[in-house]
Design a protein around this motif. Structure first.
Motif, PDB file in Angstrom:
ATOM      1  N   THR A  53     -23.962   2.714 -40.446  1.00 29.45           N
ATOM      2  CA  THR A  53     -25.032   3.374 -40.266  1.00 29.45           C
ATOM      3  C   THR A  53     -25.013   4.768 -40.722  1.00 29.45           C
ATOM      4  OG1 THR A  53     -24.907   4.386 -38.132  1.00 29.45           O
ATOM      5  CG2 THR A  53     -25.882   1.746 -38.496  1.00 29.45           C
ATOM      6  N   SER A  87     -27.856   4.320 -35.293  1.00 30.29           N
ATOM      7  CA  SER A  87     -27.526   3.057 -34.459  1.00 30.29           C
ATOM      8  C   SER A  87     -28.255   2.776 -33.374  1.00 30.29           C
ATOM      9  CB  SER A  87     -26.116   3.308 -34.348  1.00 30.29           C
ATOM     10  OG  SER A  87     -25.316   3.386 -35.596  1.00 30.29           O
ATOM     11  N   ASN A  88     -28.431   3.800 -32.620  1.00 32.48           N
ATOM     12  CA  ASN A  88     -29.375   3.861 -31.031  1.00 32.48           C
ATOM     13  C   ASN A  88     -30.715   3.209 -31.476  1.00 32.48           C
ATOM     14  OD1 ASN A  88     -27.367   4.500 -29.456  1.00 32.48           O
ATOM     15  ND2 ASN A  88     -27.834   6.865 -29.361  1.00 32.48           N
ATOM     16  N   HIS A 111     -26.702  -2.665 -24.492  1.00 40.85           N
ATOM     17  CA  HIS A 111     -26.208  -1.638 -25.397  1.00 40.85           C
ATOM     18  C   HIS A 111     -25.593  -0.515 -24.772  1.00 40.85           C
ATOM     19  CE1 HIS A 111     -27.240   1.757 -27.860  1.00 40.85           C
ATOM     20  NE2 HIS A 111     -26.463   1.442 -28.619  1.00 40.85           N
ATOM     21  N   ASP A 140     -23.925   3.251 -25.563  1.00 41.80           N
ATOM     22  CA  ASP A 140     -23.847   4.349 -26.550  1.00 41.80           C
ATOM     23  C   ASP A 140     -22.290   4.805 -26.392  1.00 41.80           C
ATOM     24  OD1 ASP A 140     -23.672   7.038 -27.827  1.00 41.80           O
ATOM     25  OD2 ASP A 140     -25.463   7.554 -27.339  1.00 41.80           O
ATOM     26  N   THR A 173     -22.782   1.695 -29.881  1.00 35.83           N
ATOM     27  CA  THR A 173     -22.890   2.981 -30.902  1.00 35.83           C
ATOM     28  C   THR A 173     -21.737   3.843 -30.915  1.00 35.83           C
ATOM     29  OG1 THR A 173     -25.512   3.021 -30.943  1.00 35.83           O
ATOM     30  CG2 THR A 173     -24.130   4.910 -31.415  1.00 35.83           C
ATOM     31  N   SER A 215     -19.744   7.070 -33.810  1.00 38.59           N
ATOM     32  CA  SER A 215     -20.160   7.897 -34.685  1.00 38.59           C
ATOM     33  C   SER A 215     -18.849   8.619 -35.112  1.00 38.59           C
ATOM     34  CB  SER A 215     -20.981   9.194 -34.131  1.00 38.59           C
ATOM     35  OG  SER A 215     -21.376  10.289 -35.122  1.00 38.59           O
ATOM     36  N   ALA A 254     -21.645   3.698 -36.936  1.00 46.76           N
ATOM     37  CA  ALA A 254     -21.876   2.463 -36.972  1.00 46.76           C
ATOM     38  C   ALA A 254     -22.553   1.658 -35.565  1.00 46.76           C
ATOM     39  CB  ALA A 254     -20.629   1.510 -37.169  1.00 46.76           C
ATOM     40  N   LEU A 255     -23.064   0.565 -35.678  1.00 47.08           N
ATOM     41  CA  LEU A 255     -23.505  -0.100 -34.645  1.00 47.08           C
ATOM     42  C   LEU A 255     -22.708  -1.464 -34.456  1.00 47.08           C
ATOM     43  CD1 LEU A 255     -25.695  -0.478 -32.253  1.00 47.08           C
ATOM     44  CD2 LEU A 255     -26.779  -2.088 -34.009  1.00 47.08           C
ATOM     45  N   ARG A 314     -28.449  -3.881 -42.695  1.00 39.31           N
ATOM     46  CA  ARG A 314     -28.637  -2.509 -42.688  1.00 39.31           C
ATOM     47  C   ARG A 314     -28.584  -2.138 -44.306  1.00 39.31           C
ATOM     48  NH1 ARG A 314     -27.660   2.959 -45.076  1.00 39.31           N
ATOM     49  NH2 ARG A 314     -28.447   4.364 -43.265  1.00 39.31           N
TER      50      ARG A 314
END
Length: 379
Positions: free
Chosen positions: A72, A78-79, A176, A178, A199, A201, A213-214, A238
């Motif tokens: 992403t 992603s969030n 999920h 983060d 998630t 980064s 990325a997710l 995506r």
């Protein structure tokens, strides 16, 4: 790290790009410039293969496979994808509720405000991490998704991911997490934890900005709902042309953390602890939260009687630090994280987050203490 006259103590806002990461990115920009989705010639194939290799590097840091990585533009996207996925899961299953952490990152809080699900917030424990006991009693038959922050970006508190994942798994609810701040704080095996979505980064782990990325656990990849549909890239999860150079840099950054993360955490933690100890002994500041289960570089400090924004102004240009997370920097409201921990607005307005990292040194920490002492004497 020192940039000119400025000691950089804001690693949780963003990390500098490692020179080894820059090297592979520069090589990719020269040799792998072709569109990685061009399936009819060798240059496209090579760019695509480089992305596949980088996906394996990213996945390997988290105990996953390359196919589990959806690239992403960063953690915020992603969030957002995680929240969009919760909405679609809710529609398909008649689940109407979303549980998020009260001290979650602003991107989650903002997405939750505009999503059609009923949102309830999970309180924090005395460390400022998501309270798993409260979560256990909050999940109901209509909960579509639980979303929590794995390592808090302001207070550094590390969530009990094993306990939280077990609770969600027992109750049949998707989870999920983060993890933007997590790679520099702990080892993570998402497959073992059975986390559904996570998630990450690149610019939080010495990679480039603009890529994240997710991550998806077993059996949930098809549930993902993209924010950007595009032309069906990444198996429709995506859209958009994948930025080869950024992804290659992301992969290299993850590889470096995988190789030396444990030793680096110990070194950074020692520098942070020295900084905090000296300031506390001089009765200049006090640490917010516990030193246990905390991001090794995080030092969220209260300066009693000092307005944090004004104090940071007096520290310029010698020290780069933040009154709260970078996404909320400049806000006239004190930190929502500190208020969630039970601190009133006056105390919250007296706090500064210092964060140390790969290029921090003891000498820089000691110099920062001296600058703070001088700022107090000049006040």
């Amino acid at each position: 790290m020192q940039v000119g006259d400025t000691i950089y103590l804001d690693y949780q806002a963003s990390t500098p790009v490692d020179e080894r990461v820059l090297k592979v990115m520069n090589a990719a920009s020269t040799a792998l410039f072709a569109n990685p989705h061009s399936a009819d010639h060798v240059l496209g194939w090579r760019a695509g293969a480089a992305i596949e290799a980088a996906a394996h590097q990213v996945a390997n840091l988290f105990g996953l496979q390359g196919d589990d990585v959806i690239f992403t533009s960063g953690a915020s996207e992603s969030n957002a994808m995680a929240i969009h996925t919760a909405v679609e899961v809710g529609r398909a299953s008649q689940r109407t509720e979303l549980l998020i952490g009260v001290a979650d990152h602003g991107s989650i809080l903002t997405e939750a405000k505009i999503c059609p699900l009923d949102v309830r917030k999970i309180p924090v424990d005395n460390r400022g991490a998501p309270n798993s006991r409260c979560l256990d009693g909050m999940i109901t038959d209509v909960t579509a998704l639980v979303s929590i922050i794995g390592v808090n970006n302001e207070n550094g508190a590390i969530a009990d991911l094993k306990d939280i994942a077990t609770i969600c798994r027992k109750k049949g609810v998707l989870l999920h997490v983060d993890l933007a701040q997590a790679p520099l704080a702990m080892d993570i095996d998402l497959l073992e934890l059975e986390v559904d979505f996570a998630t990450i980064s690149a610019h939080k782990l010495y990679g480039p900005k603009g890529i994240g990325a997710l991550l998806t656990g077993p059996g949930v990849s098809d549930l993902v709902k993209p924010v950007i549909v595009g032309a069906g890239q990444q198996a429709g999860r995506r859209g958009g042309t994948m930025p080869t150079e950024l992804i290659v840099g992301f992969g290299e950054a993850c590889e470096l953390v995988k190789d030396s993360g444990l030793a680096e955490r110990a070194r950074v933690s020692a520098i942070r602890d020295r900084f905090v100890k000296i300031l506390q002994e001089k009765q200049i500041a006090s640490l917010i939260g516990s030193q246990e289960c905390r991001h090794p570089g995080n030092a969220l400090l209260r300066f009693p009687g000092q307005n944090a924004s004004e104090l940071l102004g007096r520290l310029q240009p010698q020290i780069a630090a933040s009154t709260q997370s970078a996404c909320a920097s400049g806000s006239i409201e004190p930190s929502h994280v500190l208020q969630a921990m039970g601190y009133d607005k006056m105390i919250a307005a007296e706090c500064i987050r210092f964060s140390f990292g790969r290029y921090s040194t003891i000498e820089q920490a000691d110099a920062a203490v001296a600058v703070l002492e001088n700022a107090f004497e000049a006040a």
